[in-house]
Design a protein around this motif. Structure first.
Motif, PDB file in Angstrom:
ATOM      1  N   SER A  56      -1.380  -5.326 -13.981  1.00 36.34           N
ATOM      2  CA  SER A  56      -1.902  -5.155 -15.341  1.00 36.34           C
ATOM      3  C   SER A  56      -2.200  -6.492 -15.990  1.00 36.34           C
ATOM      4  N   ARG A  57      -1.274  -7.454 -15.844  1.00 35.91           N
ATOM      5  CA  ARG A  57      -1.497  -8.777 -16.437  1.00 35.91           C
ATOM      6  C   ARG A  57      -2.702  -9.465 -15.802  1.00 35.91           C
ATOM      7  N   ALA A  58      -2.879  -9.292 -14.500  1.00 36.35           N
ATOM      8  CA  ALA A  58      -3.994  -9.929 -13.795  1.00 36.35           C
ATOM      9  C   ALA A  58      -5.277  -9.113 -13.899  1.00 36.35           C
ATOM     10  N   ARG A  59      -5.192  -7.977 -14.578  1.00 35.71           N
ATOM     11  CA  ARG A  59      -6.337  -7.054 -14.713  1.00 35.71           C
ATOM     12  C   ARG A  59      -6.877  -6.628 -13.354  1.00 35.71           C
ATOM     13  N   LYS A  60      -5.954  -6.402 -12.425  1.00 38.67           N
ATOM     14  CA  LYS A  60      -6.307  -5.900 -11.098  1.00 38.67           C
ATOM     15  C   LYS A  60      -6.049  -4.411 -11.056  1.00 38.67           C
ATOM     16  N   GLY A  61      -6.652  -3.764 -10.099  1.00 40.01           N
ATOM     17  CA  GLY A  61      -6.398  -2.357  -9.888  1.00 40.01           C
ATOM     18  C   GLY A  61      -5.569  -2.151  -8.639  1.00 40.01           C
ATOM     19  N   VAL A  62      -5.295  -0.907  -8.346  1.00 37.96           N
ATOM     20  CA  VAL A  62      -4.609  -0.553  -7.109  1.00 37.96           C
ATOM     21  C   VAL A  62      -5.358   0.603  -6.459  1.00 37.96           C
ATOM     22  N   ILE A  63      -5.191   0.737  -5.152  1.00 35.32           N
ATOM     23  CA  ILE A  63      -5.772   1.868  -4.446  1.00 35.32           C
ATOM     24  C   ILE A  63      -4.632   2.776  -3.998  1.00 35.32           C
ATOM     25  N   VAL A  64      -4.702   4.017  -4.411  1.00 34.06           N
ATOM     26  CA  VAL A  64      -3.716   5.017  -4.046  1.00 34.06           C
ATOM     27  C   VAL A  64      -4.306   5.851  -2.906  1.00 34.06           C
ATOM     28  N   PRO A  65      -3.601   5.985  -1.796  1.00 31.16           N
ATOM     29  CA  PRO A  65      -4.122   6.808  -0.692  1.00 31.16           C
ATOM     30  C   PRO A  65      -4.387   8.238  -1.153  1.00 31.16           C
ATOM     31  N   TYR A  66      -5.499   8.789  -0.754  1.00 26.74           N
ATOM     32  CA  TYR A  66      -5.862  10.136  -1.198  1.00 26.74           C
ATOM     33  C   TYR A  66      -4.886  11.182  -0.681  1.00 26.74           C
ATOM     34  N   ARG A  67      -4.192  10.897   0.408  1.00 26.50           N
ATOM     35  CA  ARG A  67      -3.224  11.863   0.941  1.00 26.50           C
ATOM     36  C   ARG A  67      -2.061  12.091  -0.039  1.00 26.50           C
ATOM     37  N   TRP A  68      -1.888  11.204  -1.024  1.00 23.41           N
ATOM     38  CA  TRP A  68      -0.848  11.386  -2.031  1.00 23.41           C
ATOM     39  C   TRP A  68      -1.248  12.399  -3.097  1.00 23.41           C
ATOM     40  N   VAL A  69      -2.536  12.752  -3.163  1.00 28.95           N
ATOM     41  CA  VAL A  69      -3.017  13.671  -4.202  1.00 28.95           C
ATOM     42  C   VAL A  69      -2.453  15.069  -3.952  1.00 28.95           C
ATOM     43  N   ARG A  70      -1.812  15.618  -4.983  1.00 28.72           N
ATOM     44  CA  ARG A  70      -1.239  16.963  -4.904  1.00 28.72           C
ATOM     45  C   ARG A  70      -2.194  18.001  -5.482  1.00 28.72           C
ATOM     46  N   SER A  71      -2.871  17.651  -6.575  1.00 32.63           N
ATOM     47  CA  SER A  71      -3.821  18.579  -7.173  1.00 32.63           C
ATOM     48  C   SER A  71      -4.816  17.827  -8.040  1.00 32.63           C
ATOM     49  N   VAL A  72      -5.993  18.441  -8.194  1.00 30.88           N
ATOM     50  CA  VAL A  72      -7.059  17.883  -9.019  1.00 30.88           C
ATOM     51  C   VAL A  72      -7.476  18.952 -10.009  1.00 30.88           C
ATOM     52  N   GLY A  73      -7.419  18.606 -11.273  1.00 28.64           N
ATOM     53  CA  GLY A  73      -7.853  19.496 -12.348  1.00 28.64           C
ATOM     54  C   GLY A  73      -8.415  18.619 -13.453  1.00 28.64           C
ATOM     55  N   ASP A  74      -7.997  18.886 -14.685  1.00 32.85           N
ATOM     56  CA  ASP A  74      -8.400  18.012 -15.789  1.00 32.85           C
ATOM     57  C   ASP A  74      -7.854  16.606 -15.569  1.00 32.85           C
ATOM     58  N   VAL A  75      -6.692  16.528 -14.906  1.00 33.47           N
ATOM     59  CA  VAL A  75      -6.092  15.263 -14.492  1.00 33.47           C
ATOM     60  C   VAL A  75      -5.795  15.371 -13.002  1.00 33.47           C
ATOM     61  N   ILE A  76      -5.456  14.249 -12.389  1.00 34.41           N
ATOM     62  CA  ILE A  76      -5.102  14.239 -10.966  1.00 34.41           C
ATOM     63  C   ILE A  76      -3.610  13.998 -10.862  1.00 34.41           C
ATOM     64  N   LEU A  77      -2.930  14.866 -10.126  1.00 33.08           N
ATOM     65  CA  LEU A  77      -1.502  14.707  -9.892  1.00 33.08           C
ATOM     66  C   LEU A  77      -1.279  14.152  -8.494  1.00 33.08           C
ATOM     67  N   ILE A  78      -0.420  13.124  -8.409  1.00 26.11           N
ATOM     68  CA  ILE A  78      -0.097  12.538  -7.116  1.00 26.11           C
ATOM     69  C   ILE A  78       1.412  12.567  -6.912  1.00 26.11           C
ATOM     70  N   ASN A  79       1.835  12.430  -5.660  1.00 25.59           N
ATOM     71  CA  ASN A  79       3.259  12.330  -5.365  1.00 25.59           C
ATOM     72  C   ASN A  79       3.835  11.140  -6.109  1.00 25.59           C
ATOM     73  N   ASP A  80       5.134  11.159  -6.333  1.00 21.15           N
ATOM     74  CA  ASP A  80       5.794  10.079  -7.060  1.00 21.15           C
ATOM     75  C   ASP A  80       5.425   8.753  -6.432  1.00 21.15           C
ATOM     76  N   VAL A  81       4.923   7.832  -7.233  1.00 24.48           N
ATOM     77  CA  VAL A  81       4.273   6.629  -6.725  1.00 24.48           C
ATOM     78  C   VAL A  81       5.163   5.390  -6.764  1.00 24.48           C
ATOM     79  N   VAL A  82       6.200   5.373  -7.574  1.00 26.66           N
ATOM     80  CA  VAL A  82       6.938   4.142  -7.821  1.00 26.66           C
ATOM     81  C   VAL A  82       7.524   3.571  -6.532  1.00 26.66           C
ATOM     82  N   GLU A  83       8.212   4.382  -5.745  1.00 28.28           N
ATOM     83  CA  GLU A  83       8.838   3.879  -4.527  1.00 28.28           C
ATOM     84  C   GLU A  83       7.809   3.473  -3.490  1.00 28.28           C
ATOM     85  N   ARG A  84       6.690   4.146  -3.455  1.00 24.60           N
ATOM     86  CA  ARG A  84       5.715   3.921  -2.403  1.00 24.60           C
ATOM     87  C   ARG A  84       4.840   2.712  -2.642  1.00 24.60           C
TER      88      ARG A  84
END
Length: 98
Positions: A56-84
């Protein structure tokens, strides 16, 4: 334009949350595998500063593997990301320091 194309482009701009309801970031782009016609990952920006302080401080992004996606609707839900997301080497350093 076919329905598949519309679905893929509609992911951009959606907010991403963990399955625990924690805001992770917003989809800015997609990582695609053109030859297999699959989505490999979600490129996130506008990150949760608590989860990604350095990025966030460096204004960089991250790439989350699509296999973590649990559902797609109005928002996208992914498996718990902190540990991974954390690099295993960083965790070992934290354990040694602590």
């Amino acid at each position: 334009m076919d329905d598949t194309h519309q679905e893929v482009t509609s992911l951009v701009g959606r907010e991403v949350y963990s399955n625990n309801g924690v805001f992770v970031g917003e989809v800015e782009d997609l990582q695609l595998n053109i030859s297999e016609e699959t989505i490999e990952g979600l490129a996130l920006g506008q990150l949760n500063e608590e989860l990604f302080p350095e990025e966030s401080r460096a204004r960089k992004g991250v790439i989350v593997p699509y296999r973590w996606v649990r559902s797609v609707g109005d928002v996208i839900l992914i498996n718990d990301v902190v540990e991974r997301v954390r690099d295993p080497d960083d965790e070992e350093e934290d354990e040694i320091v602590a």
